[in-house]
Motif scaffolding. Sequence first.
Motif, PDB file in Angstrom:
ATOM      1  N   ASP A 124       9.214  41.590 -35.902  1.00 41.14           N
ATOM      2  CA  ASP A 124      10.187  42.677 -35.782  1.00 41.14           C
ATOM      3  C   ASP A 124      11.516  42.120 -35.317  1.00 41.14           C
ATOM      4  OD1 ASP A 124       9.342  45.656 -36.098  1.00 41.14           O
ATOM      5  OD2 ASP A 124       7.588  44.705 -35.188  1.00 41.14           O
ATOM      6  N   ASN A 125      12.554  42.313 -36.120  1.00 45.27           N
ATOM      7  CA  ASN A 125      13.866  41.798 -35.734  1.00 45.27           C
ATOM      8  C   ASN A 125      14.476  42.540 -34.552  1.00 45.27           C
ATOM      9  OD1 ASN A 125      14.613  39.508 -37.262  1.00 45.27           O
ATOM     10  ND2 ASN A 125      14.803  40.783 -39.087  1.00 45.27           N
ATOM     11  N   SER A 126      14.027  43.753 -34.285  1.00 49.35           N
ATOM     12  CA  SER A 126      14.547  44.481 -33.130  1.00 49.35           C
ATOM     13  C   SER A 126      14.205  43.738 -31.839  1.00 49.35           C
ATOM     14  CB  SER A 126      13.998  45.901 -33.105  1.00 49.35           C
ATOM     15  OG  SER A 126      12.580  45.902 -33.218  1.00 49.35           O
ATOM     16  N   CYS A 127      12.961  43.319 -31.713  1.00 50.15           N
ATOM     17  CA  CYS A 127      12.546  42.560 -30.532  1.00 50.15           C
ATOM     18  C   CYS A 127      13.196  41.175 -30.523  1.00 50.15           C
ATOM     19  CB  CYS A 127      11.030  42.434 -30.488  1.00 50.15           C
ATOM     20  SG  CYS A 127      10.176  44.023 -30.378  1.00 50.15           S
ATOM     21  N   LEU A 128      13.326  40.571 -31.697  1.00 50.46           N
ATOM     22  CA  LEU A 128      13.963  39.262 -31.777  1.00 50.46           C
ATOM     23  C   LEU A 128      15.432  39.341 -31.390  1.00 50.46           C
ATOM     24  CD1 LEU A 128      12.383  37.891 -35.077  1.00 50.46           C
ATOM     25  CD2 LEU A 128      11.993  37.028 -32.762  1.00 50.46           C
ATOM     26  N   MET A 129      16.105  40.434 -31.746  1.00 51.65           N
ATOM     27  CA  MET A 129      17.490  40.616 -31.338  1.00 51.65           C
ATOM     28  C   MET A 129      17.589  40.681 -29.822  1.00 51.65           C
ATOM     29  SD  MET A 129      20.128  43.731 -32.237  1.00 51.65           S
ATOM     30  CE  MET A 129      19.185  44.919 -31.246  1.00 51.65           C
ATOM     31  N   HIS A 130      16.682  41.438 -29.212  1.00 56.81           N
ATOM     32  CA  HIS A 130      16.662  41.580 -27.757  1.00 56.81           C
ATOM     33  C   HIS A 130      16.423  40.234 -27.083  1.00 56.81           C
ATOM     34  CE1 HIS A 130      16.270  43.838 -24.085  1.00 56.81           C
ATOM     35  NE2 HIS A 130      15.013  43.490 -23.890  1.00 56.81           N
ATOM     36  N   MET A 131      15.403  39.515 -27.544  1.00 63.38           N
ATOM     37  CA  MET A 131      15.080  38.225 -26.941  1.00 63.38           C
ATOM     38  C   MET A 131      16.131  37.171 -27.274  1.00 63.38           C
ATOM     39  SD  MET A 131      10.922  37.946 -27.166  1.00 63.38           S
ATOM     40  CE  MET A 131      10.806  38.115 -28.938  1.00 63.38           C
ATOM     41  N   GLY A 132      16.621  37.194 -28.515  1.00 61.63           N
ATOM     42  CA  GLY A 132      17.620  36.209 -28.914  1.00 61.63           C
ATOM     43  C   GLY A 132      18.896  36.345 -28.118  1.00 61.63           C
ATOM     44  N   ALA A 160      15.720  44.845 -18.658  1.00 66.08           N
ATOM     45  CA  ALA A 160      16.230  43.509 -18.354  1.00 66.08           C
ATOM     46  C   ALA A 160      15.216  42.691 -17.561  1.00 66.08           C
ATOM     47  CB  ALA A 160      17.543  43.619 -17.585  1.00 66.08           C
ATOM     48  N   ALA A 161      14.500  43.344 -16.648  1.00 66.20           N
ATOM     49  CA  ALA A 161      13.487  42.637 -15.863  1.00 66.20           C
ATOM     50  C   ALA A 161      12.326  42.183 -16.743  1.00 66.20           C
ATOM     51  CB  ALA A 161      12.981  43.533 -14.738  1.00 66.20           C
ATOM     52  N   MET A 162      11.907  43.055 -17.655  1.00 66.70           N
ATOM     53  CA  MET A 162      10.826  42.695 -18.579  1.00 66.70           C
ATOM     54  C   MET A 162      11.265  41.557 -19.489  1.00 66.70           C
ATOM     55  SD  MET A 162       9.609  46.588 -19.502  1.00 66.70           S
ATOM     56  CE  MET A 162       8.239  46.143 -20.577  1.00 66.70           C
ATOM     57  N   LEU A 163      12.505  41.617 -19.944  1.00 71.49           N
ATOM     58  CA  LEU A 163      13.034  40.551 -20.799  1.00 71.49           C
ATOM     59  C   LEU A 163      13.063  39.228 -20.057  1.00 71.49           C
ATOM     60  CD1 LEU A 163      14.428  39.599 -23.409  1.00 71.49           C
ATOM     61  CD2 LEU A 163      16.606  40.294 -22.371  1.00 71.49           C
ATOM     62  N   SER A 164      13.491  39.248 -18.807  1.00 70.06           N
ATOM     63  CA  SER A 164      13.561  38.013 -18.018  1.00 70.06           C
ATOM     64  C   SER A 164      12.194  37.349 -17.906  1.00 70.06           C
ATOM     65  CB  SER A 164      14.114  38.327 -16.624  1.00 70.06           C
ATOM     66  OG  SER A 164      14.152  37.158 -15.829  1.00 70.06           O
ATOM     67  N   ASP A 165      11.164  38.163 -17.650  1.00 73.30           N
ATOM     68  CA  ASP A 165       9.797  37.616 -17.561  1.00 73.30           C
ATOM     69  C   ASP A 165       9.370  36.999 -18.888  1.00 73.30           C
ATOM     70  OD1 ASP A 165       9.615  38.438 -14.948  1.00 73.30           O
ATOM     71  OD2 ASP A 165       8.440  40.245 -15.385  1.00 73.30           O
ATOM     72  N   LYS A 166       9.664  37.717 -19.990  1.00 75.81           N
ATOM     73  CA  LYS A 166       9.269  37.223 -21.308  1.00 75.81           C
ATOM     74  C   LYS A 166       9.977  35.918 -21.639  1.00 75.81           C
ATOM     75  CE  LYS A 166       7.018  38.811 -24.022  1.00 75.81           C
ATOM     76  NZ  LYS A 166       5.618  38.541 -24.468  1.00 75.81           N
ATOM     77  N   LEU A 167      11.272  35.850 -21.382  1.00 75.82           N
ATOM     78  CA  LEU A 167      12.030  34.658 -21.747  1.00 75.82           C
ATOM     79  C   LEU A 167      11.632  33.440 -20.906  1.00 75.82           C
ATOM     80  CD1 LEU A 167      15.628  36.035 -22.398  1.00 75.82           C
ATOM     81  CD2 LEU A 167      13.695  35.785 -23.969  1.00 75.82           C
ATOM     82  N   HIS A 227       5.611  35.751 -30.591  1.00 74.35           N
ATOM     83  CA  HIS A 227       5.570  36.956 -29.768  1.00 74.35           C
ATOM     84  C   HIS A 227       5.041  38.117 -30.602  1.00 74.35           C
ATOM     85  CE1 HIS A 227       6.654  40.339 -27.273  1.00 74.35           C
ATOM     86  NE2 HIS A 227       7.481  40.790 -28.192  1.00 74.35           N
ATOM     87  N   PRO A 228       3.856  38.662 -30.261  1.00 72.96           N
ATOM     88  CA  PRO A 228       3.325  39.829 -30.983  1.00 72.96           C
ATOM     89  C   PRO A 228       3.988  41.104 -30.481  1.00 72.96           C
ATOM     90  CG  PRO A 228       1.763  39.121 -29.309  1.00 72.96           C
ATOM     91  CD  PRO A 228       2.935  38.169 -29.240  1.00 72.96           C
ATOM     92  N   THR A 229       4.767  41.734 -31.325  1.00 71.75           N
ATOM     93  CA  THR A 229       5.505  42.930 -30.903  1.00 71.75           C
ATOM     94  C   THR A 229       4.558  44.102 -30.664  1.00 71.75           C
ATOM     95  OG1 THR A 229       5.910  43.644 -33.176  1.00 71.75           O
ATOM     96  CG2 THR A 229       7.518  42.153 -32.176  1.00 71.75           C
ATOM     97  N   CYS A 230       5.009  45.047 -29.860  1.00 71.61           N
ATOM     98  CA  CYS A 230       4.131  46.137 -29.409  1.00 71.61           C
ATOM     99  C   CYS A 230       3.596  46.994 -30.551  1.00 71.61           C
ATOM    100  CB  CYS A 230       4.862  47.016 -28.397  1.00 71.61           C
ATOM    101  SG  CYS A 230       5.191  46.188 -26.826  1.00 71.61           S
ATOM    102  N   HIS A 231       4.482  47.398 -31.478  1.00 69.85           N
ATOM    103  CA  HIS A 231       4.015  48.238 -32.581  1.00 69.85           C
ATOM    104  C   HIS A 231       3.023  47.492 -33.464  1.00 69.85           C
ATOM    105  CE1 HIS A 231       7.525  50.802 -31.565  1.00 69.85           C
ATOM    106  NE2 HIS A 231       6.753  51.759 -32.044  1.00 69.85           N
ATOM    107  N   ALA A 232       3.286  46.208 -33.700  1.00 75.03           N
ATOM    108  CA  ALA A 232       2.377  45.406 -34.512  1.00 75.03           C
ATOM    109  C   ALA A 232       1.014  45.283 -33.847  1.00 75.03           C
ATOM    110  CB  ALA A 232       2.970  44.026 -34.763  1.00 75.03           C
ATOM    111  N   GLY A 250      10.506  44.306 -23.515  1.00 76.80           N
ATOM    112  CA  GLY A 250      11.431  45.197 -22.838  1.00 76.80           C
ATOM    113  C   GLY A 250      12.401  45.928 -23.744  1.00 76.80           C
ATOM    114  N   PHE A 251      12.313  45.701 -25.056  1.00 77.38           N
ATOM    115  CA  PHE A 251      13.273  46.367 -25.941  1.00 77.38           C
ATOM    116  C   PHE A 251      12.923  47.846 -26.106  1.00 77.38           C
ATOM    117  CE2 PHE A 251      14.827  47.488 -30.268  1.00 77.38           C
ATOM    118  CZ  PHE A 251      16.163  47.535 -29.943  1.00 77.38           C
ATOM    119  N   GLY A 252      11.934  48.130 -26.921  1.00 84.84           N
ATOM    120  CA  GLY A 252      11.463  49.508 -27.056  1.00 84.84           C
ATOM    121  C   GLY A 252      12.513  50.462 -27.593  1.00 84.84           C
ATOM    122  N   GLY A 253      13.450  49.976 -28.425  1.00 83.97           N
ATOM    123  CA  GLY A 253      14.455  50.865 -28.998  1.00 83.97           C
ATOM    124  C   GLY A 253      15.354  51.470 -27.938  1.00 83.97           C
ATOM    125  N   THR A 254      15.347  52.799 -27.853  1.00 91.84           N
ATOM    126  CA  THR A 254      16.211  53.471 -26.876  1.00 91.84           C
ATOM    127  C   THR A 254      15.766  53.230 -25.440  1.00 91.84           C
ATOM    128  OG1 THR A 254      14.923  55.506 -27.112  1.00 91.84           O
ATOM    129  CG2 THR A 254      16.887  55.274 -28.493  1.00 91.84           C
TER     130      THR A 254
END
Length: 242
Positions: free
Chosen positions: A211-219, A189-196, A137-142, A175-179
Amino acid sequence: MRVALFITCFNDTLFPATGRAVVEVLERLGHEVDFPLEQTCCGQLHANSGYQVEAIPLARRFVDTFGGAEVVVSPSASCVAMVRDQYPRLAELSRDSGLTREVEALASRVLEFSELLVDRLGVEDVGAVFPHRVTFHPTCHAARLLKVGERPLRLLRAVRDLELIDLPGADECCGFGGTFAVKNADVSAAMLSDKLERVVGTGAEVCVAADNSCLMHMGGGLRRDGADVRTMHLAEVLAARG
């Protein structure tokens, strides 16, 4: 080469294994790694929440801590993007010409892990062995700010026994995007559901990102769904020896 590790507060607190993996890979390749103990948060949380002025002291601390480094590496594309994209604006806001000069001198030496390996060190095969099916998964900032492009994929393709599976809709945000995930929980949550759904559909055993932030969200979502897919940072895969 002597490399300074910018671990980021998020990784240091929640995912220290990622920092250890970065050190293991770089030392395997024959490089020295420093860990400046004076480092703190880069100020991204403050700046992204509208507290730019409050983030300026953290930018000053960062340049004071890492200003003498030959090169700085971080396993967080979002924090590297903070330094390279937002620090120049914070320095301008501070009206401190000295800080502006220091940021300009340092920013280009702050690299995301795959940038350091592929661009600065000229390495794709780091001697890793990882016999698993993997999707990336290529994270947005990357992807959007640092534009790391194919660098992580080139590193993964060089890992022995790793089967890399394309992720449909890979460039869509998780769908993470920090805050964002806090302030817009339903949309997140809807964006996460599509990704998963797409991650699970690949049949991969492991979902990898930089990015572990996105991995935390997806994990977290994968565990709640009972999916048989785990998440790993790119550095941890590259540190693996089978």
